[in-house]
Design a protein around this motif. Structure first.
Motif, mmCIF file in Angstrom:
data_model
loop_
_atom_site.group_PDB
_atom_site.id
_atom_site.type_symbol
_atom_site.label_atom_id
_atom_site.label_comp_id
_atom_site.label_asym_id
_atom_site.label_seq_id
_atom_site.Cartn_x
_atom_site.Cartn_y
_atom_site.Cartn_z
ATOM 1 N N ASP A 103 64.963 89.586 77.396
ATOM 2 C CA ASP A 103 65.038 88.713 76.226
ATOM 3 C C ASP A 103 66.316 89.055 75.461
ATOM 4 O O ASP A 103 66.500 90.199 75.048
ATOM 5 C CB ASP A 103 63.819 88.950 75.333
ATOM 6 C CG ASP A 103 63.740 88.009 74.151
ATOM 7 O OD1 ASP A 103 64.788 87.456 73.750
ATOM 8 O OD2 ASP A 103 62.633 87.822 73.619
ATOM 9 N N PRO A 104 67.218 88.074 75.270
ATOM 10 C CA PRO A 104 68.476 88.383 74.567
ATOM 11 C C PRO A 104 68.293 88.838 73.130
ATOM 12 O O PRO A 104 69.194 89.459 72.570
ATOM 13 C CB PRO A 104 69.264 87.072 74.654
ATOM 14 C CG PRO A 104 68.252 86.025 74.949
ATOM 15 C CD PRO A 104 67.172 86.678 75.738
ATOM 16 N N SER A 105 67.147 88.574 72.555
ATOM 17 C CA SER A 105 66.919 89.056 71.192
ATOM 18 C C SER A 105 66.600 90.547 71.165
ATOM 19 O O SER A 105 66.754 91.207 70.143
ATOM 20 C CB SER A 105 65.771 88.271 70.538
ATOM 21 O OG SER A 105 64.531 88.575 71.160
ATOM 22 N N VAL A 132 73.862 93.632 78.374
ATOM 23 C CA VAL A 132 73.502 93.882 79.766
ATOM 24 C C VAL A 132 74.723 94.426 80.516
ATOM 25 O O VAL A 132 75.793 93.819 80.500
ATOM 26 C CB VAL A 132 73.004 92.601 80.456
ATOM 27 C CG1 VAL A 132 72.686 92.868 81.929
ATOM 28 C CG2 VAL A 132 71.768 92.058 79.737
ATOM 29 N N LEU A 133 74.535 95.552 81.173
ATOM 30 C CA LEU A 133 75.569 96.123 82.046
ATOM 31 C C LEU A 133 75.187 95.813 83.488
ATOM 32 O O LEU A 133 74.045 96.052 83.889
ATOM 33 C CB LEU A 133 75.676 97.629 81.837
ATOM 34 C CG LEU A 133 76.651 98.378 82.752
ATOM 35 C CD1 LEU A 133 78.088 97.908 82.531
ATOM 36 C CD2 LEU A 133 76.535 99.886 82.548
ATOM 37 N N ILE A 134 76.119 95.282 84.252
ATOM 38 C CA ILE A 134 75.854 94.928 85.645
ATOM 39 C C ILE A 134 76.745 95.749 86.571
ATOM 40 O O ILE A 134 77.961 95.824 86.378
ATOM 41 C CB ILE A 134 76.071 93.426 85.891
ATOM 42 C CG1 ILE A 134 74.945 92.626 85.223
ATOM 43 C CG2 ILE A 134 76.129 93.112 87.388
ATOM 44 C CD1 ILE A 134 75.026 91.135 85.451
ATOM 45 N N GLN A 146 75.042 82.489 80.253
ATOM 46 C CA GLN A 146 74.585 81.173 79.829
ATOM 47 C C GLN A 146 73.204 81.240 79.191
ATOM 48 O O GLN A 146 72.858 80.401 78.353
ATOM 49 C CB GLN A 146 74.569 80.224 81.025
ATOM 50 C CG GLN A 146 75.948 79.908 81.586
ATOM 51 C CD GLN A 146 75.901 79.106 82.872
ATOM 52 O OE1 GLN A 146 74.818 78.714 83.337
ATOM 53 N NE2 GLN A 146 77.058 78.848 83.471
ATOM 54 N N ALA A 147 72.406 82.250 79.566
ATOM 55 C CA ALA A 147 71.078 82.430 78.998
ATOM 56 C C ALA A 147 71.102 83.186 77.673
ATOM 57 O O ALA A 147 70.045 83.441 77.089
ATOM 58 C CB ALA A 147 70.180 83.161 79.990
ATOM 59 N N VAL A 185 66.351 83.708 90.430
ATOM 60 C CA VAL A 185 66.248 85.105 90.006
ATOM 61 C C VAL A 185 66.424 85.215 88.497
ATOM 62 O O VAL A 185 65.649 85.906 87.815
ATOM 63 C CB VAL A 185 67.286 85.972 90.744
ATOM 64 C CG1 VAL A 185 67.466 87.313 90.048
ATOM 65 C CG2 VAL A 185 66.874 86.188 92.190
ATOM 66 N N VAL A 186 67.425 84.547 87.959
ATOM 67 C CA VAL A 186 67.668 84.627 86.517
ATOM 68 C C VAL A 186 66.512 84.003 85.747
ATOM 69 O O VAL A 186 66.079 84.534 84.708
ATOM 70 C CB VAL A 186 69.005 83.954 86.158
ATOM 71 C CG1 VAL A 186 69.167 83.838 84.642
ATOM 72 C CG2 VAL A 186 70.159 84.761 86.742
#
Length: 230
Positions: A69-71, A76-78, A103-104, A198-199
Motif C-alpha cells: 500500500d503506497p500509503s 520501494v527498493l527493487i 504508476q500505482a 503480479v503488480v
C-alpha cells in the motif's frame, strides 16, 4: 557435413543462431500468418490477462507484508538482474514491474552497488527476477554477487534490514535458496500480462489464484530452514 568436416551438432548450433537472429528481427513471421496486430485483438488480450491472473502464486507471506500500500510502504527498493539475456545471449527488454509500481503510486528506487539499504531510506525491498530454464542454462540459483554488485555485498542478506519479497517470473525454486525470505511470489513467465497481474496481486487489486507446481513450501518448514542456514 557428410564428409565429416562438420558435426551434426555444429550444424544444428549454426542453424539455431540463424533462426534466433531472424526471430530478433521479426523475419520469422510469415506474411500468411496473423501479424502482431491480429494477436492484440480484444479476445486474445482478454485470454492473456485471464491466464496471467490465474498463474500468480503466493508461496509464502509469513511476515504479512502483502498487500503493498503506497500509503504505508511508499518507498520501494527493487533489486533485479543487471542484464537480462535469452539462452543465446541476446539482450532482453527490462522488466516493467518498476514502472507499473510507480504508476500505482509507489516511489521506486533501483538498487546499485552503492545503495545504502536501510529502514530510514526504504519501506520495502523487492527482488524482481526472471530466470527461466533453457537447454544452455544449467544454473538457476540466486547469484548474490550479480544481484548485489560485488563479492563483498553478496554476503549481505537484506531481509534482516527491510521487509523483503522475492518475485520470480521464472523458476519456482527460490524458496530453497532463500528460506529466510518470508514473502515469495511465483509467476512463471516474464511476459507483460503476467507482470501486470503480479503488480495487481501485490497491491491487492486481485487475489492470488496460482497453485505452485513444485513443493516450494517445504523449503520454508522450520527443520529444513535451519538446515539450510547452517
Amino acid at each position: 557435413m557428410l564428409d565429416g568436416r562438420l558435426s551434426t551438432a555444429r550444424v544444428d548450433e549454426a542453424v539455431t543462431r540463424v533462426l534466433a537472429l531472424k526471430a530478433s528481427l521479426g523475419l520469422h513471421v510469415s506474411a500468411e500468418l496473423p501479424g502482431a496486430d491480429a494477436l492484440r485483438a480484444p479476445d486474445h488480450l482478454t485470454w492473456a490477462q485471464e491466464c496471467a491472473e490465474r498463474a500468480v502464486t503466493l508461496v509464502s507471506d509469513t511476515q504479512r507484508l502483502l498487500p503493498l500500500d503506497p500509503s504505508r510502504q511508499r518507498r520501494v527498493l527493487i533489486i533485479r538482474q543487471p542484464r537480462r539475456t535469452n539462452g543465446l545471449g541476446f539482450p532482453l527488454a527490462d522488466l516493467r514491474i518498476p514502472e507499473l509500481l510507480q504508476q500505482a503510486g509507489f516511489e521506486v528506487t533501483l538498487y546499485t552497488p552503492q545503495t545504502q539499504v536501510s529502514a530510514e531510506q526504504f519501506d520495502v525491498l523487492l527482488y524482481v527476477l526472471a530466470e527461466e530454464g533453457l537447454m544452455v542454462r544449467d544454473d538457476l540459483r540466486l547469484n548474490w554477487t550479480e544481484l548485489h554488485g560485488s563479492p563483498f555485498r553478496a554476503m549481505e542478506r537484506f531481509w534482516d534490514v527491510l521487509p523483503t519479497a522475492i518475485i520470480s517470473l521464472g523458476t519456482p525454486y527460490y524458496a530453497y535458496q532463500a528460506p529466510r525470505c518470508q514473502t515469495l511470489v511465483n509467476a512463471y513467465s516474464a511476459v507483460l500480462p503476467v507482470q501486470e497481474a503480479v503488480v495487481r496481486a501485490l497491491t491487492g487489486q486481485q487475489p492470488f489464484h496460482g497453485v505452485s507446481p513444485v513443493d516450494a513450501a517445504s523449503a520454508l518448514r522450520p527443520g529444513l530452514a535451519r538446515l539450510v542456514q547452517q
